[in-house]
Motif scaffolding. Structure first.
Motif, PDB file in Angstrom:
ATOM      1  N   LEU A   1      36.339  48.392  68.774  1.00 52.51           N
ATOM      2  CA  LEU A   1      37.106  47.742  69.837  1.00 52.51           C
ATOM      3  C   LEU A   1      38.044  46.674  69.271  1.00 52.51           C
ATOM      4  CD1 LEU A   1      34.437  47.349  72.650  1.00 52.51           C
ATOM      5  CD2 LEU A   1      36.627  48.555  72.858  1.00 52.51           C
ATOM      6  N   LEU A   2      37.518  45.844  68.369  1.00 50.13           N
ATOM      7  CA  LEU A   2      38.339  44.766  67.809  1.00 50.13           C
ATOM      8  C   LEU A   2      39.415  45.296  66.865  1.00 50.13           C
ATOM      9  CD1 LEU A   2      35.711  41.968  67.212  1.00 50.13           C
ATOM     10  CD2 LEU A   2      37.426  42.129  69.025  1.00 50.13           C
ATOM     11  N   THR A   3      39.161  46.417  66.235  1.00 50.20           N
ATOM     12  CA  THR A   3      40.177  47.029  65.379  1.00 50.20           C
ATOM     13  C   THR A   3      41.333  47.536  66.227  1.00 50.20           C
ATOM     14  OG1 THR A   3      38.522  47.664  63.742  1.00 50.20           O
ATOM     15  CG2 THR A   3      40.618  48.847  63.691  1.00 50.20           C
ATOM     16  N   THR A   4      41.005  48.207  67.304  1.00 52.35           N
ATOM     17  CA  THR A   4      42.027  48.808  68.163  1.00 52.35           C
ATOM     18  C   THR A   4      42.649  47.798  69.123  1.00 52.35           C
ATOM     19  OG1 THR A   4      40.731  50.852  68.083  1.00 52.35           O
ATOM     20  CG2 THR A   4      42.475  50.739  69.725  1.00 52.35           C
ATOM     21  N   PHE A   5      41.835  46.897  69.646  1.00 55.52           N
ATOM     22  CA  PHE A   5      42.291  45.935  70.650  1.00 55.52           C
ATOM     23  C   PHE A   5      41.891  44.515  70.225  1.00 55.52           C
ATOM     24  CE2 PHE A   5      40.958  49.899  72.773  1.00 55.52           C
ATOM     25  CZ  PHE A   5      42.160  50.317  73.315  1.00 55.52           C
ATOM     26  N   PRO A   6      42.575  43.934  69.251  1.00 52.12           N
ATOM     27  CA  PRO A   6      42.158  42.610  68.752  1.00 52.12           C
ATOM     28  C   PRO A   6      42.202  41.510  69.813  1.00 52.12           C
ATOM     29  CG  PRO A   6      44.289  43.242  67.846  1.00 52.12           C
ATOM     30  CD  PRO A   6      43.760  44.436  68.574  1.00 52.12           C
ATOM     31  N   THR A   7      42.995  41.687  70.851  1.00 57.78           N
ATOM     32  CA  THR A   7      43.071  40.651  71.887  1.00 57.78           C
ATOM     33  C   THR A   7      41.828  40.623  72.776  1.00 57.78           C
ATOM     34  OG1 THR A   7      44.281  42.119  73.387  1.00 57.78           O
ATOM     35  CG2 THR A   7      45.588  40.689  71.936  1.00 57.78           C
ATOM     36  N   LEU A   8      40.909  41.566  72.591  1.00 59.72           N
ATOM     37  CA  LEU A   8      39.641  41.539  73.323  1.00 59.72           C
ATOM     38  C   LEU A   8      38.709  40.448  72.815  1.00 59.72           C
ATOM     39  CD1 LEU A   8      38.601  45.274  73.788  1.00 59.72           C
ATOM     40  CD2 LEU A   8      39.155  43.627  75.566  1.00 59.72           C
ATOM     41  N   MET A   9      39.024  39.890  71.650  1.00 57.75           N
ATOM     42  CA  MET A   9      38.153  38.883  71.068  1.00 57.75           C
ATOM     43  C   MET A   9      38.187  37.595  71.886  1.00 57.75           C
ATOM     44  SD  MET A   9      38.121  37.407  67.196  1.00 57.75           S
ATOM     45  CE  MET A   9      39.173  35.979  67.406  1.00 57.75           C
ATOM     46  N   LYS A  10      36.994  37.063  72.214  1.00 57.68           N
ATOM     47  CA  LYS A  10      36.943  35.744  72.842  1.00 57.68           C
ATOM     48  C   LYS A  10      37.483  34.743  71.839  1.00 57.68           C
ATOM     49  CE  LYS A  10      33.100  36.359  75.987  1.00 57.68           C
ATOM     50  NZ  LYS A  10      31.709  35.998  76.290  1.00 57.68           N
ATOM     51  N   ARG A  11      38.166  33.731  72.341  1.00 58.05           N
ATOM     52  CA  ARG A  11      38.804  32.789  71.440  1.00 58.05           C
ATOM     53  C   ARG A  11      38.803  31.406  72.057  1.00 58.05           C
ATOM     54  NH1 ARG A  11      41.863  36.753  73.625  1.00 58.05           N
ATOM     55  NH2 ARG A  11      43.174  35.654  75.051  1.00 58.05           N
ATOM     56  N   PRO A  12      39.056  30.455  71.211  1.00 55.01           N
ATOM     57  CA  PRO A  12      39.219  30.548  69.765  1.00 55.01           C
ATOM     58  C   PRO A  12      37.875  30.667  69.055  1.00 55.01           C
ATOM     59  CG  PRO A  12      39.386  28.259  70.431  1.00 55.01           C
ATOM     60  CD  PRO A  12      39.234  29.073  71.694  1.00 55.01           C
ATOM     61  N   VAL A  13      37.938  31.225  67.867  1.00 55.65           N
ATOM     62  CA  VAL A  13      36.801  31.180  66.956  1.00 55.65           C
ATOM     63  C   VAL A  13      37.204  30.224  65.846  1.00 55.65           C
ATOM     64  CG1 VAL A  13      35.418  32.452  65.283  1.00 55.65           C
ATOM     65  CG2 VAL A  13      36.016  33.524  67.463  1.00 55.65           C
ATOM     66  N   ILE A  14      36.324  29.277  65.568  1.00 56.91           N
ATOM     67  CA  ILE A  14      36.612  28.290  64.533  1.00 56.91           C
ATOM     68  C   ILE A  14      35.546  28.398  63.453  1.00 56.91           C
ATOM     69  CG2 ILE A  14      36.903  25.840  64.002  1.00 56.91           C
ATOM     70  CD1 ILE A  14      37.588  25.491  67.039  1.00 56.91           C
ATOM     71  N   GLN A  15      36.011  28.533  62.225  1.00 53.23           N
ATOM     72  CA  GLN A  15      35.116  28.505  61.075  1.00 53.23           C
ATOM     73  C   GLN A  15      35.391  27.216  60.312  1.00 53.23           C
ATOM     74  OE1 GLN A  15      36.022  31.078  57.832  1.00 53.23           O
ATOM     75  NE2 GLN A  15      34.098  30.637  56.793  1.00 53.23           N
ATOM     76  N   ASN A  16      34.372  26.420  60.164  1.00 53.12           N
ATOM     77  CA  ASN A  16      34.474  25.178  59.399  1.00 53.12           C
ATOM     78  C   ASN A  16      33.304  25.183  58.425  1.00 53.12           C
ATOM     79  OD1 ASN A  16      35.132  22.697  58.434  1.00 53.12           O
ATOM     80  ND2 ASN A  16      34.701  21.585  60.325  1.00 53.12           N
ATOM     81  N   GLY A  17      33.540  25.700  57.226  1.00 51.63           N
ATOM     82  CA  GLY A  17      32.450  25.885  56.270  1.00 51.63           C
ATOM     83  C   GLY A  17      31.471  26.911  56.802  1.00 51.63           C
ATOM     84  N   ASP A  18      30.198  26.525  56.896  1.00 47.94           N
ATOM     85  CA  ASP A  18      29.172  27.433  57.417  1.00 47.94           C
ATOM     86  C   ASP A  18      29.061  27.397  58.933  1.00 47.94           C
ATOM     87  OD1 ASP A  18      28.478  28.287  54.880  1.00 47.94           O
ATOM     88  OD2 ASP A  18      26.921  26.759  54.630  1.00 47.94           O
ATOM     89  N   LEU A  19      29.797  26.506  59.570  1.00 50.27           N
ATOM     90  CA  LEU A  19      29.763  26.388  61.029  1.00 50.27           C
ATOM     91  C   LEU A  19      30.802  27.317  61.651  1.00 50.27           C
ATOM     92  CD1 LEU A  19      28.872  24.950  63.675  1.00 50.27           C
ATOM     93  CD2 LEU A  19      30.673  23.270  63.200  1.00 50.27           C
ATOM     94  N   TRP A  20      30.330  28.206  62.504  1.00 45.48           N
ATOM     95  CA  TRP A  20      31.211  29.110  63.251  1.00 45.48           C
ATOM     96  C   TRP A  20      30.972  28.851  64.730  1.00 45.48           C
ATOM     97  CZ3 TRP A  20      34.132  33.430  61.298  1.00 45.48           C
ATOM     98  CH2 TRP A  20      34.051  33.603  59.915  1.00 45.48           C
ATOM     99  N   THR A  21      32.055  28.688  65.496  1.00 44.60           N
ATOM    100  CA  THR A  21      31.919  28.479  66.930  1.00 44.60           C
ATOM    101  C   THR A  21      32.840  29.432  67.684  1.00 44.60           C
ATOM    102  OG1 THR A  21      33.576  26.718  66.896  1.00 44.60           O
ATOM    103  CG2 THR A  21      31.248  26.060  66.729  1.00 44.60           C
ATOM    104  N   LEU A  22      32.454  29.705  68.916  1.00 41.11           N
ATOM    105  CA  LEU A  22      33.194  30.617  69.777  1.00 41.11           C
ATOM    106  C   LEU A  22      33.542  29.889  71.068  1.00 41.11           C
ATOM    107  CD1 LEU A  22      34.158  33.539  70.400  1.00 41.11           C
ATOM    108  CD2 LEU A  22      31.844  34.020  71.210  1.00 41.11           C
ATOM    109  N   GLY A  23      34.830  29.874  71.423  1.00 43.73           N
ATOM    110  CA  GLY A  23      35.273  29.216  72.638  1.00 43.73           C
ATOM    111  C   GLY A  23      35.686  27.774  72.372  1.00 43.73           C
TER     112      GLY A  23
END
Length: 108
Positions: free
Chosen positions: A75-97
């Motif tokens: 799904l994400l390969t074909t429709f990347p805009t389906l991803m909830k956002r933003p996703v933030i990566q700060n080192g080992d910390l990953w957050t969604l929204g």
């Protein structure tokens, strides 16, 4: 710090502005324009799984049942805009929204 976003997303723009105001200089990955690398897609799915798909989006509602039945990676390969956002990566910390709990983690 990396910010996975869409240039046209108001929430992503707010997150980027707040992060910059807090002194961060995130690398911005526009999932529509830049796409997701296979490694990033795998990392995102490993961390967030099926929660990564925004099932309330216009894109989701326009998909056929067969398309909706695809796995998250396809799904994400074909429709990347389906991803909830933003996703933030700060080192080992990953957050969604960009809700207050996420803001607290990145802005304080």
């Amino acid at each position: 710090m990396r910010l996975f976003s869409l240039k046209s997303c108001d929430t992503c723009r707010k997150a980027l502005a707040a992060l910059r105001a807090a002194g961060h200089t995130p690398d911005v990955i526009d999932v529509r324009a830049d796409g997701l690398s296979e490694q990033d897609r795998a990392d995102l799915i490993a961390r967030f799984g099926d929660a990564l798909i925004n099932r309330s989006s216009t894109t989701w509602r326009q998909l056929t049942d067969a398309e909706k039945a695809q796995d998250t990676s396809d799904l994400l390969t074909t429709f990347p805009t389906l991803m909830k956002r933003p996703v933030i990566q700060n080192g080992d910390l990953w957050t969604l929204g960009w809700k207050s709990d996420v803001q607290d983690q990145h802005l304080t």
